[in-house]
Design a protein around this motif. Structure first.
Motif, PDB file in Angstrom:
ATOM      1  N   MET A  21       0.843  -1.195   0.000  1.00  0.00           N
ATOM      2  CA  MET A  21       0.000   0.000   0.000  1.00  0.00           C
ATOM      3  C   MET A  21       0.883   1.252   0.000  1.00  0.00           C
ATOM      4  O   MET A  21       1.903   1.290   0.690  1.00  0.00           O
ATOM      5  CB  MET A  21      -0.891  -0.011   1.252  1.00  0.00           C
ATOM      6  CG  MET A  21      -1.944   1.058   1.250  1.00  0.00           C
ATOM      7  SD  MET A  21      -3.126   0.775   2.588  1.00  0.00           S
ATOM      8  CE  MET A  21      -4.267   2.100   2.309  1.00  0.00           C
ATOM      9  N   ILE A  22       0.484   2.230  -0.784  1.00  0.00           N
ATOM     10  CA  ILE A  22       1.271   3.460  -0.849  1.00  0.00           C
ATOM     11  C   ILE A  22       0.843   4.383   0.294  1.00  0.00           C
ATOM     12  O   ILE A  22      -0.320   4.781   0.389  1.00  0.00           O
ATOM     13  CB  ILE A  22       1.081   4.143  -2.208  1.00  0.00           C
ATOM     14  CG1 ILE A  22       1.637   3.227  -3.304  1.00  0.00           C
ATOM     15  CG2 ILE A  22       1.776   5.505  -2.242  1.00  0.00           C
ATOM     16  CD1 ILE A  22       1.207   3.610  -4.687  1.00  0.00           C
ATOM     17  N   LEU A  23       1.801   4.696   1.144  1.00  0.00           N
ATOM     18  CA  LEU A  23       1.498   5.519   2.312  1.00  0.00           C
ATOM     19  C   LEU A  23       1.780   6.994   2.053  1.00  0.00           C
ATOM     20  O   LEU A  23       1.116   7.867   2.614  1.00  0.00           O
ATOM     21  CB  LEU A  23       2.329   5.045   3.511  1.00  0.00           C
ATOM     22  CG  LEU A  23       2.185   3.557   3.867  1.00  0.00           C
ATOM     23  CD1 LEU A  23       3.155   3.186   4.990  1.00  0.00           C
ATOM     24  CD2 LEU A  23       0.756   3.249   4.288  1.00  0.00           C
ATOM     25  N   GLU A  24       2.823   7.251   1.249  1.00  0.00           N
ATOM     26  CA  GLU A  24       3.209   8.643   1.003  1.00  0.00           C
ATOM     27  C   GLU A  24       3.533   8.823  -0.475  1.00  0.00           C
ATOM     28  O   GLU A  24       4.054   7.901  -1.127  1.00  0.00           O
ATOM     29  CB  GLU A  24       4.452   9.005   1.821  1.00  0.00           C
ATOM     30  CG  GLU A  24       4.235   9.016   3.324  1.00  0.00           C
ATOM     31  CD  GLU A  24       5.538   9.277   4.055  1.00  0.00           C
ATOM     32  OE1 GLU A  24       5.776  10.424   4.445  1.00  0.00           O
ATOM     33  OE2 GLU A  24       6.330   8.315   4.201  1.00  0.00           O
ATOM     34  N   TYR A  25       3.240  10.006  -0.957  1.00  0.00           N
ATOM     35  CA  TYR A  25       3.556  10.348  -2.344  1.00  0.00           C
ATOM     36  C   TYR A  25       4.336  11.652  -2.360  1.00  0.00           C
ATOM     37  O   TYR A  25       3.927  12.629  -1.735  1.00  0.00           O
ATOM     38  CB  TYR A  25       2.258  10.501  -3.148  1.00  0.00           C
ATOM     39  CG  TYR A  25       2.438  11.090  -4.529  1.00  0.00           C
ATOM     40  CD1 TYR A  25       2.723  10.284  -5.620  1.00  0.00           C
ATOM     41  CD2 TYR A  25       2.324  12.468  -4.739  1.00  0.00           C
ATOM     42  CE1 TYR A  25       2.885  10.824  -6.892  1.00  0.00           C
ATOM     43  CE2 TYR A  25       2.487  13.016  -6.007  1.00  0.00           C
ATOM     44  CZ  TYR A  25       2.767  12.193  -7.083  1.00  0.00           C
ATOM     45  OH  TYR A  25       2.912  12.737  -8.329  1.00  0.00           O
TER      46      TYR A  25
ATOM     47  N   LEU B 225       3.784  -0.736 -10.320  1.00  0.00           N
ATOM     48  CA  LEU B 225       3.449  -0.413  -8.936  1.00  0.00           C
ATOM     49  C   LEU B 225       2.447  -1.393  -8.325  1.00  0.00           C
ATOM     50  O   LEU B 225       2.502  -1.726  -7.144  1.00  0.00           O
ATOM     51  CB  LEU B 225       2.858   0.999  -8.899  1.00  0.00           C
ATOM     52  CG  LEU B 225       3.072   1.813  -7.643  1.00  0.00           C
ATOM     53  CD1 LEU B 225       4.552   1.961  -7.357  1.00  0.00           C
ATOM     54  CD2 LEU B 225       2.423   3.165  -7.797  1.00  0.00           C
TER      55      LEU B 225
ATOM     56  N   MET C 248      -4.679  13.787   0.067  1.00  0.00           N
ATOM     57  CA  MET C 248      -4.238  15.016  -0.558  1.00  0.00           C
ATOM     58  C   MET C 248      -5.352  15.572  -1.447  1.00  0.00           C
ATOM     59  O   MET C 248      -6.268  14.842  -1.830  1.00  0.00           O
ATOM     60  CB  MET C 248      -2.965  14.782  -1.395  1.00  0.00           C
ATOM     61  CG  MET C 248      -3.149  13.890  -2.618  1.00  0.00           C
ATOM     62  SD  MET C 248      -1.637  13.652  -3.624  1.00  0.00           S
ATOM     63  CE  MET C 248      -1.673  15.106  -4.666  1.00  0.00           C
TER      64      MET C 248
ATOM     65  N   VAL D 281      -3.624   8.908  -1.402  1.00  0.00           N
ATOM     66  CA  VAL D 281      -2.462   8.786  -2.297  1.00  0.00           C
ATOM     67  C   VAL D 281      -2.342   7.387  -2.892  1.00  0.00           C
ATOM     68  O   VAL D 281      -1.646   7.171  -3.886  1.00  0.00           O
ATOM     69  CB  VAL D 281      -1.132   9.149  -1.588  1.00  0.00           C
ATOM     70  CG1 VAL D 281      -1.114  10.608  -1.222  1.00  0.00           C
ATOM     71  CG2 VAL D 281      -0.865   8.251  -0.397  1.00  0.00           C
ATOM     72  N   ASN D 282      -3.025   6.451  -2.284  1.00  0.00           N
ATOM     73  CA  ASN D 282      -2.965   5.076  -2.774  1.00  0.00           C
ATOM     74  C   ASN D 282      -3.890   4.834  -3.961  1.00  0.00           C
ATOM     75  O   ASN D 282      -3.802   3.800  -4.626  1.00  0.00           O
ATOM     76  CB  ASN D 282      -3.362   4.136  -1.626  1.00  0.00           C
ATOM     77  CG  ASN D 282      -2.952   2.719  -1.886  1.00  0.00           C
ATOM     78  OD1 ASN D 282      -1.836   2.471  -2.340  1.00  0.00           O
ATOM     79  ND2 ASN D 282      -3.843   1.789  -1.639  1.00  0.00           N
TER      80      ASN D 282
ATOM     81  N   LYS E  51      -4.681  -3.706 -12.398  1.00  0.00           N
ATOM     82  CA  LYS E  51      -4.119  -2.402 -12.069  1.00  0.00           C
ATOM     83  C   LYS E  51      -2.778  -2.239 -12.782  1.00  0.00           C
ATOM     84  O   LYS E  51      -1.908  -1.523 -12.334  1.00  0.00           O
ATOM     85  CB  LYS E  51      -3.947  -2.264 -10.557  1.00  0.00           C
ATOM     86  CG  LYS E  51      -5.296  -2.166  -9.853  1.00  0.00           C
ATOM     87  CD  LYS E  51      -5.159  -2.027  -8.362  1.00  0.00           C
ATOM     88  CE  LYS E  51      -6.543  -1.942  -7.719  1.00  0.00           C
ATOM     89  NZ  LYS E  51      -6.505  -2.010  -6.267  1.00  0.00           N
TER      90      LYS E  51
ATOM     91  N   LEU F 206      -1.185   6.368 -10.657  1.00  0.00           N
ATOM     92  CA  LEU F 206      -1.692   6.941  -9.411  1.00  0.00           C
ATOM     93  C   LEU F 206      -2.421   8.245  -9.721  1.00  0.00           C
ATOM     94  O   LEU F 206      -1.965   9.033 -10.548  1.00  0.00           O
ATOM     95  CB  LEU F 206      -0.536   7.245  -8.462  1.00  0.00           C
ATOM     96  CG  LEU F 206       0.118   6.089  -7.744  1.00  0.00           C
ATOM     97  CD1 LEU F 206       1.237   6.609  -6.843  1.00  0.00           C
ATOM     98  CD2 LEU F 206      -0.897   5.324  -6.912  1.00  0.00           C
TER      99      LEU F 206
ATOM    100  N   ALA G  25      -2.443  10.736  -7.940  1.00  0.00           N
ATOM    101  CA  ALA G  25      -1.538  11.824  -7.563  1.00  0.00           C
ATOM    102  C   ALA G  25      -0.612  12.219  -8.708  1.00  0.00           C
ATOM    103  O   ALA G  25      -0.211  13.378  -8.829  1.00  0.00           O
ATOM    104  CB  ALA G  25      -0.714  11.408  -6.344  1.00  0.00           C
TER     105      ALA G  25
END
Lengths: 249, 965
Positions: free
Chosen positions: A1-5, A34, B1, B18-19, B40, B62, B64
């Motif tokens: 899981m992506i926690l920060e971008y 990803l 965000m 962000v995920n 995905k 993503l 983002a």
């Protein structure tokens, strides 16, 4: 899981972020691979740090890490083999998104473009430290590679011709066996094979002489997997290599 | 965000995690034109949007990453021209070309293709065909075969009207016909699909294109082992996870045995399945259901479930399934047999058919040919995954909005499983993003329904692409053995096929799929002379359980497997006897007026009744196909086969002849209702399910023809178990024939009412008209004395003015016949004799499908079907390791053809008038799947002598065969 971008504006900022260990922080190029990550990570989006370029500097073609595969097709439009390898590698949408550095770090031995890059003896420049290492030397170490965090560019000699052929179940299927042959003006010749395993392999590097066929058969001897047998790959691979060598002559 | 971006030129700010990927965010914002293909990683491209003008996969980007960028979705491209009082910009030229060219089938990938095409034309206004193919190469289409979408973009790019006319001329197929179709106004015409305008705009027409308040997301825990008892399941941690609303295991659900096969009652197969069981029978079998607030939470909950398995030996070799010592896969006491199924022997179905005196036939032969063949397990790979949304309505009735081919069967089958009476279930079928038989299965509906019952909340459940591969259904893999007796002159005296079918862990469609392998493939060659009236045919089959994922229905339904063996056998015989392969086949093939040999012996587990075959256009198909492929110039021409300067390449051509069926006689029934509106338009309600084939359109055309109105005046709606009449669903190549029969009858009823009213209105004191004096044409009722009245005036008269009544019709249609379509399929190939690499250069198919109601949609069916069959021939295959784990889990390893690697394809028709149908139609949808593989293999043999008995024709298989020559 992506926690920060993160989307840093400078190379140094990106390199600093990528040296973090908590959470694991990885570079984000096109994002194509990803989805394969299920662990908790932070991502550093490289789109704003100016690494998408292809330059000819003296005897080298220098390809920025975030250069997309589509941009590479445009650059190599007169090189049928490179274009074909990229098109087999991925479709238009994936080429628009995917970057050359992303391909290098994520693809395996079935990759046609990685096979071509290996034949071209591509050099990878890593940051921090401007560590330059050949693809040949880096590939076997890549799972344990901790010396640097970010590919900045890839360098390829200009005075080299490369030809490539792939055998798959359909024209743009992943190869069962593929071969790339690169020849320098000096006469140096590199023969690489892909279509199996963790990494493409180099069968030959030098001036063509001696028993090439034996060398090819040796390098393909353990190539059996669920997609094809080594006996087949040895025979087909030899034929491909001989054919491509003839084409270069 | 907070994400800031321009969507369709409108600045947008929205809060995101962000995920999240861009696709999720776009769909949450209501841009449903971007579709999910279940992955995905951008495998199929259904999620394509333009990112700063270029096509990208929004599922693998993503959200983002899009911050600060321009995103264009299909919603920003064009609008329906007619918007009432509002001025509209109209449709984009590409959209218009997609509509007119027949480039839209299911429409699921259409927005992606339109966007990719638009991006190309923005930078390259006059592209070559190869550039178009490259530009849309990121979008996989399983329906069209790509020919029409490419042509549509080409036409849209052309500035010259003359060039456009030339391009458009390629859209309609060649039809050789002796039938006088001029009497029809709409039938036989290239009408645009009734759903094309909404699909080309990416309107929210599909199951998942809806957002209900409080909707939960379902996930299923799948087995990681091939065969085991569940010793224990600990769901405590999963239940305690915030956002989780329900976790269900086998202990929570009523133990109801059923079959997932969407077929008529009684299901012609064993009942051997439970929604959840205490035993798992394949890697991918169900273990537990979860409903949670989001997909991520549901997945986390799945990961928190602890399962202890008592592993059992797995049965992964179908040849060993029936051995006494082999573990029994179905030992549950609730198992219900059908016919000769026997769980003690791991036998899901057994077929023994003897027609004539087969042993005598072999004795009369001059030579006996025996060969073994094998076909793989392959996947339907529809781009829209299985998806369902369930909810309780205000009447506490369970609504199931599902991408299903069989809404009525789904309702009936689910009723006992959910412990709800049929009347408390409503199944709504929106547009379907491809099915190909994969959605003739009750596969996801019960999951969401159980969770809605458990939580009281709406629930959405959608397979991922990986789940499609490991937990869905597939074409049955088979081992086939053939024995054929032939006289020296090429007369077949007896033909025998024995089959071993691997149905996997459950017996859904076990009997009927394999039955059709014999019923259709072994019926074509009856022999010549005295054998025509008394053919000798034997078909024996065992359908066995293994611990592989279950097989099921897949377009062609057992017949492609059969024709692989039959048509290779015919080629090998002709080759060995030195006979012309085409003449040999035609000498022995069925002819008009002959009895379908299997019609006296087998009918999908029901009583067989004799059927005469009235129309056989096979010889004409052969002639058309031979010309198109250049058979005469190529088949025996050594100079053509060798390519100058390429000593390692050989070229060859091959042929296969095939027949299918049209519906199941004495069983399949469809119904339709029609009512007239105030303006003389009509609502046509049909239970038939258009899964992208264009059946809504051709059924509308039949209604329009009878009622004398343009297709635009027929508002077609399908299907909803509450509102549309029963239809057995979209399978068995039946909709045009069966549902079309119902539509025609219903329209005739409405027409009869109109004519009565028109006769009265047009009569005068001097001349009393009878309804038989009235014809309906061009929106008018016209009397033989040329007096006429508009349908609108009749509608106003009947609804509002005098003797008020609703003009309407309702009818059903069941057939006593299953008239087979016939076809000749040809392939041209190039083989690399050093590596076994195969390039299929061209595919041609000439089809006798009766009257072609809509040449555009019919040719689209053939083109798309041929490409699916091409995958079966050369690259599609599902294999498993020694533990039953799948090799193929995505569309990268499981390769389906991309647009930029396609051979030339050509579809054409030989028209016959099938007398058992009011418009003379026969089926068209499944037959293209039947003959491509053998035609390709026969072409390989013609090119280089390699004799393949197994598909797909991979390079190594060809290479091995060459080594053995």
């Amino acid at each position: 899981m992506i926690l920060e971008y993160f989307r840093p504006a400078t190379l140094s900022e990106a390199v600093e972020l990528l040296q973090r260990n908590e959470p694991i922080t990885i570079p984000l190029g096109g994002g194509l691979t990803l989805a394969k990550r299920s662990d908790d990570i932070a991502v550093v989006d490289l789109q704003s740090i100016g690494l998408n370029y292809i330059k000819i500097i003296e005897t080298l073609t220098v390809i920025g890490a975030t250069t997309t595969l589509e941009e590479m097709i445009v650059f190599y439009q007169d090189n049928r083999s490179v274009v074909e390898a990229i098109k087999i590698q991925c479709s238009k949408n994936q080429r628009v998104m995917g970057t050359i550095a992303g391909l290098i770090v994520s693809e395996n031995g079935r990759s046609p473009l990685l096979t071509v890059m290996l034949a071209l003896n591509a050099q990878i420049v890593w940051l921090p430290g401007e560590i330059c290492i050949s693809l040949e030397d880096w590939l076997p170490k890549r799972h344990d590679w901790k010396k640097a965090a970010l590919i900045s560019e890839i360098k390829v000699d200009n005075d080299v011709q490369v030809v490539f052929e792939s055998v798959g179940r359909s024209p743009y299927d992943q190869p069962t066996i593929c071969c790339a042959v690169a020849k320098w003006k000096t006469g140096r010749t590199r023969i690489t094979f892909g279509g199996f395993g963790d990494n493409p392999v180099t069968a030959f590097d030098g001036d063509v002489n001696g028993d090439l066929i034996t060398m090819i058969k040796n390098v393909l001897a353990d190539s059996s997997d669920q997609w094809a047998s080594s006996v087949y790959r040895q025979d087909a691979g030899t034929n491909l290599a001989m054919r491509l060598l003839k084409e270069l002559k | 965000m907070i994400l800031h971006l321009w969507i369709n030129k409108t600045p947008t700010a929205t809060e995101i995690n962000v995920n999240e990927n861009l696709l999720t965010v776009l769909r949450r914002l209501g841009f449903f034109g971007a579709k999910s293909g279940g992955c995905k990683s951008g495998e199929c491209g259904a999620c394509t949007v333009l990112f700063d003008g270029k096509p990208i996969n929004s599922c693998s980007m993503l959200a983002a990453q899009a911050d600060g960028h321009k995103v264009e979705t299909i919603e920003g491209i064009g609008e329906r021209p007619d918007q009432g009082w509002k001025k509209s910009v109209g449709l984009d030229p590409i959209q218009q070309a997609f509509i007119e060219s027949g480039a839209i089938q299911c429409g699921y990938c259409t927005p992606a293709m339109v966007l990719a095409g638009k991006s190309l034309l923005a930078s390259n206004p006059d592209p070559e065909e190869s550039e178009i193919r490259d530009a849309i190469s990121g979008v996989l289409c399983r329906c069209t075969g790509y020919k029409k979408p490419v042509s549509a973009i080409k036409a849209a790019s052309m500035e010259s009207q003359d060039s456009k006319v030339i391009e458009k001329a390629t859209w309609s197929p060649e039809i050789q016909s002796d039938i006088e179709l001029n009497r029809f106004s709409t039938v036989g015409k290239n009408e645009i699909k009734v759903d094309a305008i909404k699909l080309v705009q990416g309107k929210p027409a599909f199951t998942a294109d809806i957002d209900l308040q409080g909707m939960l997301v379902a996930k299923v825990l799948l087995s990681t082992v091939a065969h085991a008892r569940i010793k224990s399941i600990n769901i405590k941690k999963a239940k305690e996870l915030a956002g989780v609303h329900s976790v269900l295991t086998w202990k929570d659900l009523p133990r109801v045995v059923y079959s997932t096969a969407g077929q008529s009652d009684p299901i012609p197969g064993p009942l051997d399945t439970f929604s959840l069981d205490n035993k798992v029978r394949f890697v991918g079998d169900r273990v537990a259901f979860v409903a949670a607030e989001t997909e991520e939470i549901a997945q986390q909950a799945i990961d928190l479930i602890e399962v202890e398995y008592e592993e059992l030996p797995a049965v992964l070799d179908s040849t060993k399934s029936m051995l006494q010592e082999t573990p029994k896969i179905h030992d549950e006491p609730e198992y219900i047999n059908f016919a000769n199924s026997n769980p003690i022997k791991n036998l899901a179905a057994e077929i023994r058919i003897d027609i004539g005196d087969v042993d005598s036939g072999f004795k009369e032969a001059d030579k006996i040919f025996e060969n073994e063949f094998e076909v793989p397990k392959v996947q339907q790979a529809h781009i829209e995954p299985h998806v369902v949304i369930t909810y309780w309505d205000e009447n506490d009735r369970l609504v199931i909005r599902s991408s299903t081919q069989v809404p009525f069967h789904a309702r009936r089958i689910l009723s006992p499983v959910l412990n709800l009476t049929i009347k408390r279930i409503r199944v709504i079928k929106p547009r379907i993003g491809g099915g190909f038989g994969g959605k003739q299965e009750i596969l996801v509906e019960d999951v969401a329904a159980h969770l809605t019952i458990a939580t009281g909340r709406p629930v959405r459940f959608e397979y991922t692409r990986e789940e499609e591969f490991i937990a869905s259904r597939s074409r049955h893999p088979m081992k086939l053995w053939m024995k054929t007796g032939v006289m020296a002159d090429g007369t077949i005296t007896a033909n025998e096929m024995r089959v071993l079918t691997d149905t996997g862990a459950y017996g859904c469609h076990a009997l009927t799929v394999t039955g059709n392998t014999g019923h259709k493939a072994m019926a074509l060659y009856v022999g010549d002379g005295k054998y025509r009236k008394a053919p000798n045919i034997r078909f024996y089959a065992d359908v066995v359980y293994t611990n592989h994922p279950p097989a099921g229905a897949y377009r062609g339904y057992g017949v492609p497997q059969g024709y692989w063996a039959v048509e290779r056998q015919m080629e090998l015989i002709a080759n060995e006897l030195g006979l012309d392969p085409i003449e040999f086949r035609l000498k022995n093939a069925l002819r008009s007026g002959e009895l379908h040999p299997f019609s006296t012996a087998w009918s999908e587990g029901r009583e067989p009744k004799p059927e005469i075959i009235h129309t056989v256009g096979l010889e004409k198909c052969v002639e058309m196909g031979k010309k198109a492929i250049g058979w005469k110039e190529k088949a025996l021409n050594v100079n053509w086969k060798n390519i100058p300067g390429k000593p390692h390449l050989r070229k060859g051509v091959g042929v296969a002849m095939v027949m299918q069926g049209t519906a199941i006689p004495y069983l399949d029934m469809g119904a339709a209702s029609i009512k007239m509106n105030d303006d003389g338009s009509f609502n046509l309600l049909i239970g038939a399910t258009d899964l992208g084939t264009g059946s809504d359109t051709v059924l509308g055309q039949m209604a329009a023809e009878v009622l004398g109105v343009p297709l635009d005046d027929i508002l077609v709606y399908s299907s909803d178990t509450d509102f549309t009449p029963f239809d057995k669903g979209a399978y068995a190549s039946s909709t045009t024939y069966i549902s079309g029969g119902a539509v025609t009858k219903a329209a005739e009823e409405a027409a009869a009412m109109i004519k009565i009213r028109a006769a009265a209105l047009l009569s005068s004191a001097e001349e009393i008209l009878s309804p038989v004096d009235i014809v309906l044409k061009d929106k008018y009722a016209i009397a033989k004395n040329r007096k006429r009245i508009s349908l609108k005036d009749i509608a106003l008269e009947t609804l509002h003015h005098n003797d008020q009544e609703q003009i309407m019709g309702i009818a059903s249609f069941m057939s006593k016949s299953s008239p087979p379509p016939f076809a000749a399929q040809f392939a041209e190939v190039t083989v690399d004799i050093e590596t076994g690499k195969l390039i299929v250069d061209k595919l041609v198919m000439a089809v006798d499908s009766g009257v072609i109601v809509n040449p555009l949609t019919a040719s689209g069916q053939i083109e798309g079907g041929m490409v699916q069959a091409l995958g079966y021939a050369v690259c599609e295959e599902m294999l498993y390791d020694q533990k039953g784990v799948a090799r193929e889990k995505d569309l990268k390893d499981y390769h389906i053809f991309r647009v930029d690697e396609m051979p030339e394809i050509e579809a054409m028709f030989v028209e016959s008038f099938e007398p058992t149908h009011p418009f003379g139609v026969k089926a068209v949808a499944e037959i293209p799947l039947d003959g491509v593989a053998p035609a390709v293999a026969n072409a390989i043999q013609n090119a280089c002598g390699a004799k393949l008995n197994q598909i797909p024709a991979t390079p190594e298989r060809i290479w091995r065969s060459l080594k053995s020559v």
